[in-house]
Design a protein around this motif. Structure first.
Motif, PDB file in Angstrom:
ATOM      1  N   ARG A   6       0.837  -1.202   0.000  1.00 17.74           N
ATOM      2  CA  ARG A   6       0.000   0.000   0.000  1.00 17.74           C
ATOM      3  C   ARG A   6       0.872   1.253   0.000  1.00 17.74           C
ATOM      4  N   SER A  53      -8.787   3.298   2.780  1.00 24.80           N
ATOM      5  CA  SER A  53      -9.018   1.921   3.252  1.00 24.80           C
ATOM      6  C   SER A  53     -10.223   1.306   2.564  1.00 24.80           C
ATOM      7  N   ARG A  95     -10.489  -2.339   0.743  1.00 26.82           N
ATOM      8  CA  ARG A  95     -11.541  -3.246   1.187  1.00 26.82           C
ATOM      9  C   ARG A  95     -12.455  -3.646   0.032  1.00 26.82           C
TER      10      ARG A  95
END
Length: 229
Positions: free
Chosen positions: A111, A124, A128
């Motif tokens: 990331r 995030s 996800r």
């Protein structure tokens, strides 16, 4: 195998592919048969070729993707078939598309490395969403302080975008503006309607950013996909 038995195998394979709702590999198709009547792999490949030829001129086609074979509506008829379903294809943000492109072309990648290239924090919700769609997964941890997770694409990613392998991704030199790619992906999603609709992904919180770098990544993925060079 005589013609009658070959036709029987063809009908069984056709029925299985129509019913499965997912791609089936040659080995999975062979497992449909009892051991004493199980067709050889070469016979199964011939049967699949016959099914492919039988789809010529029809509204659906036999398509080979990473996980195997499936029937799907031809792209030119997706507009009409799509009217059967109230649920519309998910619209993806530029930020999500950039993140997915970086993972696809530079996997395995962390990331932090994605954020270094894009110049902004990766939401995030984006990670996800990609994991919930089963388009990316964690394949290991980088041997640096903090041991950040490394992400790579999955077979489901290849299946969803009608790819048999990562080698079928367009060369980076052919990548254009990501907003245009996004529109094309949305059209592809609509075209990839099979005999049951695909569930939509959750919303992501995307933000605009520069297009992905063309630098090559390093490292090996433990997934069945291989890193592009």
């Amino acid at each position: 195998m005589n013609e009658e038995n070959l036709k029987r195998v063809q009908n069984i394979v056709e029925a299985a592919l129509l019913s499965a709702g997912r791609p089936l590999s040659i080995d999975q198709l062979r497992e449909l048969f009892e051991e004493h009547e199980r067709p050889a792999r070469q016979v199964m490949e011939h049967v699949l070729m016959l099914l492919d030829e039988a789809c010529i001129g029809r509204g659906f086609e036999l398509r080979k993707v990473a996980s195997g074979y499936r029937f799907q509506v031809r792209q030119e008829y997706a507009t009409w078939v799509g009217r059967l379903f109230e649920e519309k294809p998910q619209r993806y943000s530029r930020a999500l598309l950039e993140t997915l492109a970086l993972i696809a072309y530079r996997q395995p990648i962390t990331r932090g490395e994605i954020e270094d290239i894009r110049g902004v924090t990766v939401s995030s919700n984006i990670i996800r969403t990609l994991q919930e769609r089963e388009w990316v997964r964690i394949v290991g941890h980088k041997d640096v302080p903090g041991r950040p997770a490394m992400y790579a694409t999955t077979r489901q990613f290849l299946d969803y975008f009608n790819l048999a392998s990562l080698e079928q991704l367009p060369p980076l030199a052919e990548i254009r503006d990501l907003e245009e790619i996004g529109r094309e992906i949305e059209q592809d999603i609509q075209a990839e309607i099979e005999f049951e609709p695909t569930a939509a992904a959750p919303e992501d919180n995307g933000e605009s950013a520069p297009a992905p770098s063309q630098d090559k990544g390093s490292g090996d993925s433990s997934d069945s996909n291989t890193t592009l060079h």
